[in-house]
Design an enzyme around this catalytic site. Structure first.
Site, short mmCIF file in Angstrom:
data_model
loop_
_atom_site.label_atom_id
_atom_site.label_comp_id
_atom_site.label_asym_id
_atom_site.label_seq_id
_atom_site.Cartn_x
_atom_site.Cartn_y
_atom_site.Cartn_z
CG ASP A 1 2.46 2.67 -2.98
OD1 ASP A 1 2.54 2.30 -4.16
OD2 ASP A 1 2.01 3.77 -2.64
CD GLU B 1 5.75 1.98 -6.76
OE1 GLU B 1 5.72 2.62 -7.81
OE2 GLU B 1 5.42 2.47 -5.67
#
Length: 630
Positions: free
Chosen positions: A311, A364
């Site tokens: 993330d 990401e």
């Protein structure tokens, strides 16, 4: 002999103790003939440390811990401690303050709102997924495998109706239901949000306090292993969200762990995210890098996870991410790159993929940072895949438009192919696109009820045909009407309505076609795998293209009409004088279409179209999708 040796301390200090989770934390063991639990914690600036817990009635001075050496690892052996006991570390800081800290290396935590750690032994977990694990090692070239990911937030996928507590399904309860759904729909992997332990439900698991612990919201570490094992036995891969970018300030967590900025950068301009109110890991410290690498290895090697979706990568790479002037400090070359985070990623990804063939590291990363999936030796970050956020934004901007205005925005749907080969991409329609105030996928679509469904179907077909692996968030495959909230289960009752069943059936057909035909996934990142037939038909808002596999057998021709105008006389150029077999027709009654009879096979005629010598004619309905194999 203690649990942690001088050699362990040396490796930890170098940042290369890859089994550190077997040493730090709480581990049942023996000292001589006496059974008990070893407790070990890194707190180099502490004045004193004690372990307190249910085994000593939380007596603060009963079990002092001994400092083992200069790098500040403290250890205690407690004969009275047993599996299942709750515990914390009581740390006296240099200024005399007393801090009550959960164990950073714990494998199990007390259910929130409790914040203690719990003694457990994950070494005893029994696995029966050997066939999957062996196949994973054999398939170390993941790029020519299908990858269609179902992104799931466990606590809101389904809930027990009318229960007194949260109503969560446990890991064991959800295993057969989730597996059955994923298999029937045709996804290859699930991606689980919010598994590493976290205190606040509203963070969805993106503000982690337990980097080594599956959340106790849904059961024990053994229960979590059961879920992974169950999915593997049914040939479904498991990806986890993993958050090495930042951590919350909660008093029991990593922040100011021993009274100093131990896990975070000391300079608040480097160590704090003003927008998120969180702390940033200090990627210059070997022990902190070791903590994060050990966490990644734990999930992959102890819990058999097949990939980590990392993330907020951009927030780690840029020193000025989300910051104003004066809130950040430049690197030694005077620019905004975090050189320590870059080196961390190269080390992490090279190590994990090297030790675990067939495992994926997925970034990401929301900017145009170069070579995210490039090899480390060439200056890349060595991720396996990168989420294609650019494609997602362009796609959604286009899909939201009234069909009349799409002709002026045709390039939004073709632009991604101009950079497609710069990285190895996953096309994503994730939870972030359907949360508070962003609308569900179906409600982003223009028009009234029926038009919304037809728009979404043609959009999904274009996504499935476009190069790149795939990810779709739960609920969007049956056109969930409401935005997603972690507080309630999906609106499964919608499947009682024909239009929701029909779009689910259409997505299912797309997913099964995707898995069946290697031309859909073999050469996503190679020019030979894709060819536009017509990328410039903006006036009619029709896109036609070809997908090819390595062998050239069963190539697929896609035609997607993004307007409510039927084209009964539609003609499309084709590469060869062959037969073209219709394998997907969005006009079928089971998908909510008119159910008109169409021929199954189309013979190419010598009739120039789209700059090609041969072509086929097809009765293309409004918002129509046709896929042919040849």
């Amino acid at each position: 002999m203690g649990n942690v040796t001088k050699y362990d301390m040396y490796l930890f200090g170098e940042g290369t103790h890859y089994d550190i989770y077997k040493k730090l934390g709480a581990h049942p063991g023996k000292r001589g003939k006496t059974s008990g639990v070893y407790f070990d914690v890194w707190a180099p600036h502490a004045k004193n440390v004690w372990v307190i817990g249910s085994f000593n009635n939380w007596n603060e001075k009963k079990n002092p811990m001994k400092c083992l050496g200069p790098n500040g690892i403290y250890e205690a052996f407690v004969p009275a401690a047993r599996q299942g006991d709750l515990y914390k570390f009581l740390i006296e800081t240099e200024s005399g303050e007393m801090l009550y800290k959960a164990d950073p290396y714990a494998n199990y935590a007390e259910l929130r709102p409790g914040t203690a750690s719990r003694v457990t032994d994950i070494e005893q977990i029994r696995w029966t997924d050997q066939a999957w694990m062996e196949k994973r090692r054999e398939h170390e070239d993941v790029y020519d495998q299908p990858l269609s990911v179902y992104e799931v937030h466990m606590g809101s996928w389904r809930r027990h109706p009318g229960s007194e507590d949260d109503g969560f399904y446990t890991y064991r309860e959800i295993a057969p239901q989730l597996t059955e759904y994923v298999k029937e729909m045709g996804y290859t992997h699930v991606e689980l949000m919010g598994i590493a332990e976290y205190p606040f439900d509203g963070s969805w698991g993106y503000q982690v306090t337990g980097y080594y612990a599956p959340t106790s919201r849904y059961g024990t570490p053994e229960d979590f292993a059961y879920l992974v094992n169950y999915l593997h036995r049914h040939k479904i891969g498991v990806i986890l969200d993993w958050v090495p970018a930042h951590f919350p300030r909660d008093a029991h967590g990593l922040a100011c762990f021993d009274g100093t900025c131990l896990y975070e950068y000391a300079d608040p301009r480097k160590g704090e995210h003003p927008d998120w109110g969180t702390k940033i890991f200090d990627y210059a410290k070997n022990e902190v890098k070791n903590f994060l690498i050990g966490s990644a290895l734990l999930w992959i090697e102890q819990f058999h996870i097949d990939g980590l979706r990392v993330d907020a990568v951009a927030s780690m790479l840029y020193l000025d991410y989300g910051k104003q002037d004066g809130q950040w400090v430049a690197n030694e070359y005077g620019d905004n790159k975090n050189l320590e985070a870059i080196e961390f990623f190269k080390h992490l990804n090279t190590l994990i993929i090297g030790r675990n063939p067939g495992v994926m590291m997925i970034a990401e990363e929301s900017t145009a940072w170069p070579m995210v999936t490039g090899k480390a030796e060439d200056g890349g970050l060595n991720f396996t895949y990168k989420w294609n956020m650019g494609w997602m934004h362009d796609f959604l901007d286009y899909m939201k438009l009234d069909p009349y205005f799409r002709k002026f925005n045709h390039n939004r749907m073709t632009f991604a192919m101009s950079y497609n080969y710069s990285e190895k991409y996953i096309l994503v329609l994730s939870h972030d696109e359907v949360v508070h105030l962003k609308c569900s996928m179906i409600n982003k679509m223009p028009g009234l009820n029926e038009d919304k469904f037809r728009n979404l179907k043609v959009g999904y077909a274009f996504m499935m045909g476009h190069p790149g692996k795939k990810l779709l968030f739960m609920g969007q495959d049956f056109a969930q009407l409401g935005e997603w909230s972690e507080e309630r289960e999906l609106d499964w009752f919608l499947l009682e309505k024909p239009e929701h069943r029909q779009i689910q059936e259409f997505v299912k057909e797309l997913l099964h076609i995707y898995k069946k035909y290697p031309s859909m996934y073999h050469m996503d990142d190679q020019m030979e795998g894709f060819e536009w037939i017509n990328a410039n038909d903006g006036d009619r808002s029709i896109f036609s293209f070809i997908r090819r596999g390595k062998t050239g057998r069963n190539s697929l021709l896609f035609v997607c009409n993004f307007t409510p105008v039927a084209r009964p006389d539609y003609r499309v150029g084709v590469p060869k004088k062959k037969q073209y077999t219709l394998i997907l027709d969005s006009d079928e009654a089971r998908f909510g279409g008119e159910g008109r009879e169409r021929p199954a096979v189309y013979k190419a005629e010598k009739s120039e179209c789209d700059g090609r010598e041969f072509s086929i004619a097809y009765d293309l309905p409004e918002y129509g999708v046709a896929v042919f194999k040849f």
